[in-house]
Structure formats: C-alpha cells, structure tokens
Design an enzyme around this catalytic site. Structure first.
Site, PDB file in Angstrom:
ATOM      1  CE  LYS A  13      -1.739  -1.145   4.299  1.00 55.71           C
ATOM      2  NZ  LYS A  13      -1.391  -2.481   4.136  1.00 55.71           N
ATOM      3  NE  ARG A  88      -4.807  -1.139   9.736  1.00 52.05           N
ATOM      4  CZ  ARG A  88      -3.716  -0.700   9.415  1.00 52.05           C
ATOM      5  NH1 ARG A  88      -3.736   0.114   8.529  1.00 52.05           N
ATOM      6  NH2 ARG A  88      -2.543  -1.144   9.261  1.00 52.05           N
ATOM      7  NE  ARG A 127       7.565  -2.114   6.314  1.00 47.80           N
ATOM      8  CZ  ARG A 127       6.374  -1.951   6.827  1.00 47.80           C
ATOM      9  NH1 ARG A 127       5.563  -1.631   4.936  1.00 47.80           N
ATOM     10  NH2 ARG A 127       5.990  -2.734   7.142  1.00 47.80           N
ATOM     11  NE  ARG A 161       6.150  -0.528  10.215  1.00 49.29           N
ATOM     12  CZ  ARG A 161       4.652   0.122   9.701  1.00 49.29           C
ATOM     13  NH1 ARG A 161       4.564   0.630   8.542  1.00 49.29           N
ATOM     14  NH2 ARG A 161       3.702  -0.745   9.059  1.00 49.29           N
ATOM     15  NE  ARG A 172       2.215  -5.015  11.119  1.00 44.68           N
ATOM     16  CZ  ARG A 172       3.248  -4.423  10.540  1.00 44.68           C
ATOM     17  NH1 ARG A 172       4.190  -4.787  11.293  1.00 44.68           N
ATOM     18  NH2 ARG A 172       3.469  -3.552   9.084  1.00 44.68           N
TER      19      ARG A 172
HETATM   20  P1  AP5 Z   1       4.731  -1.791   2.024  1.00 47.25           P
HETATM   21  O1  AP5 Z   1       4.227  -0.683   0.493  1.00 47.25           O
HETATM   22  O2  AP5 Z   1       5.039  -1.113   2.422  1.00 47.25           O
HETATM   23  O3  AP5 Z   1       3.499  -2.440   2.097  1.00 47.25           O
HETATM   24  P2  AP5 Z   1       2.194  -1.679   3.065  1.00 47.25           P
HETATM   25  O4  AP5 Z   1       1.484  -2.391   2.530  1.00 47.25           O
HETATM   26  O5  AP5 Z   1       2.135   0.066   2.761  1.00 47.25           O
HETATM   27  O6  AP5 Z   1       2.504  -2.314   4.529  1.00 47.25           O
HETATM   28  P3  AP5 Z   1       2.555  -1.469   6.199  1.00 47.25           P
HETATM   29  O7  AP5 Z   1       3.160  -2.948   6.693  1.00 47.25           O
HETATM   30  O8  AP5 Z   1       2.453  -0.054   6.259  1.00 47.25           O
HETATM   31  O9  AP5 Z   1       1.155  -1.736   5.928  1.00 47.25           O
HETATM   32  P4  AP5 Z   1       0.492  -1.807   7.452  1.00 47.25           P
HETATM   33  O10 AP5 Z   1      -1.213  -1.757   7.459  1.00 47.25           O
HETATM   34  O11 AP5 Z   1       0.613  -3.258   8.534  1.00 47.25           O
HETATM   35  O12 AP5 Z   1       1.195  -0.959   9.012  1.00 47.25           O
HETATM   36  P5  AP5 Z   1       0.740   0.508   8.806  1.00 47.25           P
HETATM   37  O13 AP5 Z   1       1.515   1.469   9.580  1.00 47.25           O
HETATM   38  O14 AP5 Z   1      -1.041   0.875   8.397  1.00 47.25           O
HETATM   39  O15 AP5 Z   1       5.461  -2.792   1.112  1.00 47.25           O
HETATM   40  C1  AP5 Z   1       5.990  -3.532   1.903  1.00 47.25           C
HETATM   41  C2  AP5 Z   1       8.154  -4.174   1.377  1.00 47.25           C
HETATM   42  O16 AP5 Z   1       7.340  -4.767   0.981  1.00 47.25           O
HETATM   43  C3  AP5 Z   1       8.626  -2.887   1.185  1.00 47.25           C
HETATM   44  O17 AP5 Z   1       9.627  -2.957   1.297  1.00 47.25           O
HETATM   45  C4  AP5 Z   1       8.394  -2.710  -0.272  1.00 47.25           C
HETATM   46  O18 AP5 Z   1       9.264  -2.123  -1.166  1.00 47.25           O
HETATM   47  C5  AP5 Z   1       8.251  -4.044  -0.567  1.00 47.25           C
HETATM   48  N1  AP5 Z   1       7.018  -3.993  -1.996  1.00 47.25           N
HETATM   49  C6  AP5 Z   1       5.907  -3.862  -1.737  1.00 47.25           C
HETATM   50  N2  AP5 Z   1       5.423  -4.140  -2.491  1.00 47.25           N
HETATM   51  C7  AP5 Z   1       5.960  -5.151  -3.460  1.00 47.25           C
HETATM   52  C8  AP5 Z   1       6.319  -6.182  -4.851  1.00 47.25           C
HETATM   53  N3  AP5 Z   1       4.877  -6.081  -5.251  1.00 47.25           N
HETATM   54  N4  AP5 Z   1       7.107  -6.933  -5.147  1.00 47.25           N
HETATM   55  C9  AP5 Z   1       7.790  -7.312  -3.630  1.00 47.25           C
HETATM   56  N5  AP5 Z   1       8.612  -6.597  -3.221  1.00 47.25           N
HETATM   57  C10 AP5 Z   1       7.424  -4.971  -2.904  1.00 47.25           C
HETATM   58  O19 AP5 Z   1      -0.371   0.249   9.983  1.00 47.25           O
HETATM   59  C11 AP5 Z   1       0.852   0.421  11.366  1.00 47.25           C
HETATM   60  C12 AP5 Z   1       0.390   0.008  12.701  1.00 47.25           C
HETATM   61  O20 AP5 Z   1       0.030   1.895  12.792  1.00 47.25           O
HETATM   62  C13 AP5 Z   1      -0.982  -1.217  12.873  1.00 47.25           C
HETATM   63  O21 AP5 Z   1      -0.549  -2.639  13.070  1.00 47.25           O
HETATM   64  C14 AP5 Z   1      -1.727  -0.686  13.431  1.00 47.25           C
HETATM   65  O22 AP5 Z   1      -1.535  -1.038  15.532  1.00 47.25           O
HETATM   66  C15 AP5 Z   1      -2.056   1.103  14.196  1.00 47.25           C
HETATM   67  N6  AP5 Z   1      -2.661   1.435  12.984  1.00 47.25           N
HETATM   68  C16 AP5 Z   1      -2.573   2.286  11.588  1.00 47.25           C
HETATM   69  N7  AP5 Z   1      -4.109   3.030  11.339  1.00 47.25           N
HETATM   70  C17 AP5 Z   1      -4.743   2.109  12.367  1.00 47.25           C
HETATM   71  C18 AP5 Z   1      -6.020   2.528  12.089  1.00 47.25           C
HETATM   72  N8  AP5 Z   1      -6.947   2.413  10.290  1.00 47.25           N
HETATM   73  N9  AP5 Z   1      -6.414   1.508  13.042  1.00 47.25           N
HETATM   74  C19 AP5 Z   1      -6.170   1.285  13.898  1.00 47.25           C
HETATM   75  N10 AP5 Z   1      -5.294   1.474  13.949  1.00 47.25           N
HETATM   76  C20 AP5 Z   1      -4.542   1.575  13.071  1.00 47.25           C
END
Ligand code: AP5
Length: 240
Positions: A13, A88, A127, A161, A172
């Site tokens: 994402k 979410r 990552r 992270r 997660r």
């Molecule tokens: P990346 O693009 O970083 O993946 P992502 O989908 O953004 O994953 P996240 O881990 O950031 O999502 P998340 O939803 O767990 O975290 P968030 O910060 O929202 O890609 C990952 C890696 O793969 C990268 O190194 C990239 O280069 C590689 N890659 C990408 N695409 C690829 C491909 N096609 N092929 C190969 N490699 C690839 O949330 C963190 C925490 O915050 C949550 O756990 C929760 O506690 C809290 N939180 C956030 N939002 C909310 C909410 N709305 N409600 C409640 N709690 C929340």
C-alpha cells in the site's frame, strides 16, 4: 481523486501510495505514519498508541476517526487524497462515510491488494526507509540505486520499524483477517472495489493501479460535478 488502499501489512500500500501521490498530486494519508509521528513527538495519542502498535493490534476507532476527520479538512486535501491504512474496521468505514457525506464528497476507487500472506513476512522483515525523507526500500525487492544512499534525498541514514518483526507481523495479519477483511464485501457491494495482484513485481502493480485510476482521473476532471458532488460510495466502475 479520492482513493482507499486496502490490503494486509506488507501488501504494498505504502509503495504504491507514493506513486499515486506523485502521479495525481494528492497527499498520501497514512494513519500508520500519523501514529508513528505522534509516538515520536510524545503526544497523548502517541502515548496511547505506542504499546498497541508494538503488539500488532489496532488503535481505537475513536482516536483514528478523529485524526482522519481533522486531516481531510487540511487545504492540501482539497483536490483529493489517498487513504493508506484507513479504514481498517467496519466502524471506521461507517465513520468515513459520514465524514464524506457531511462534506459532500465521495470515494472514487477502493483498491484491494490481493496477496499471498505467506510472502508478507519476508517483505516486511526486509523493509527499511530513509531516515531523512521516508522513501521506502527493501533488502531484496527495492534496493537504492547506489548502495547505502537514498535515491530521493541522498541521505545515508536508514531506519527499520519496531513492529516489523515476525511476532508482531503475525498479530497484524490476524488483526487484518478479523477486522479489516470484512471491508472487502462492504466496498464490493458499492461497486467501487478494484482488485490488483499485489504479488506481481512493483512496476506491474503500479501499471494495474494506473489502469484503474487514469480513466477515473479523466472523468473527475471533465465530469459535471468535478468529482465532488456525489454521496460516498454511490458510484464507481467496480471490477471485483
Ligand atoms: P509496503 O508498501 O511498505 O507495504 P504496506 O502495505 O504499506 O505495509 P505496512 O506494513 O506499512 O502496512 P500496515 O498496514 O501494517 O502498517 P501501518 O503503518 O498502516 O511494502 C512492504 C515491503 O515490501 C517494502 O519494503 C516494499 O519495498 C516491498 N514491496 C512492496 N510491493 C512489493 C511487490 N509488489 N513485490 C515485492 N516487494 C514489494 O500500520 C501500523 C500500525 O498502526 C497498525 O498495526 C496499527 O497498530 C496502527 N494503525 C494504523 N492505521 C490504523 C487504523 N486505521 N486503525 C487502527 N490502527 C491503525
């Protein structure tokens, strides 16, 4: 253009949000980034969120909904925005519907990243990001052009992270399956859910997203209401 990116942790994402942001000149609203900033700044929200995030659980809906409602009223969101990591839960999706309806706005597309969850641990554990500008990289899948130097700003400092470890990733993924996956039928029913193969190489995922968004951007630019006058979730050429 207003877009929701939906998919489990590591689905890509954030990677694709950066492309959408640059292509359509709209801000990326990552609730994860907002929470990490709150933790780093030691705010009250940050104090509440820190342990929850480190455990891989979801921060409370009320806190998140308030953050997003405030953020979408900022001037840089006037031409649209990308929601990365929000909504979410069903409560958040319903709150978003209310926020949009109150502002006479709509979501143009919800992009679902379909992925094989077994591959996500490798993605997440490899990552890292530039400590200066936040540009994202991966040990295997997205290395900087010059080893150890950020492509975007030239910094040589990188960070990983705290929640990117196997144990937290498992929690997660569980949270995603239990609380976020139910949003897929929620948006499918509205006809604006588009599914992309998140296991394809990064450039191919970008091309698939471009194929969804480019026609919508043209419609938004030339449409009678300039893309802002319909109710939330009331339209969209769904393919899922
Ligand atoms: P990346 O693009 O970083 O993946 P992502 O989908 O953004 O994953 P996240 O881990 O950031 O999502 P998340 O939803 O767990 O975290 P968030 O910060 O929202 O890609 C990952 C890696 O793969 C990268 O190194 C990239 O280069 C590689 N890659 C990408 N695409 C690829 C491909 N096609 N092929 C190969 N490699 C690839 O949330 C963190 C925490 O915050 C949550 O756990 C929760 O506690 C809290 N939180 C956030 N939002 C909310 C909410 N709305 N409600 C409640 N709690 C929340």
């Amino acid at each position: 253009m207003r877009v929701i990116l939906l998919g489990p942790p590591g689905a890509g994402k954030g990677t694709q949000a950066a492309w959408i942001r640059d292509r359509f000149s709209i801000p990326q609203l990552s609730t994860g980034d907002m929470l990490r900033a709150a933790v780093a700044n030691g705010t009250e929200v940050g104090r509440q969120a820190k342990a929850i995030m480190e455990a891989g659980k979801l921060v409370s809906d009320d806190v998140i909904n308030a953050i997003v409602a405030e953020r979408i009223d900022q001037p840089d969101c006037a031409g649209g925005f990308i929601l990365d990591g929000f909504p979410r839960t069903t409560d958040q999706a319903e709150a978003l519907d209310r926020m949009l309806a109150e502002r006479d706005l709509r979501i143009d597309a919800v992009i679902e990243f379909q992925v094989d969850q077994a591959a996500l641990v490798e993605r997440i554990s490899g990552r890292y990001a530039c400590a200066n500008c936040g540009a994202g990289y991966h040990d295997t899948f997205k290395k900087p052009k010059v080893p150890g130097v950020c492509d975007v700003c030239g910094s040589t400092e990188f960070v990983r992270r705290k929640d990117d470890n196997a144990e937290t990733v498992a929690a997660r993924l569980e949270a995603y399956d239990a609380q976020t996956a139910p949003l897929l039928p929620y948006y499918r029913q509205r006809g604006n859910l588009h599914t992309v193969d998140g296991m394809a190489p990064i450039g191919e995922v970008t091309a698939a997203i471009a194929a969804v968004l480019e026609p919508l951007a043209t419609e938004t630019a030339s449409g009678p209401a300039g893309g802002s006058a319909e109710k939330a979730g009331s339209s969209g050429a769904g393919n899922a």
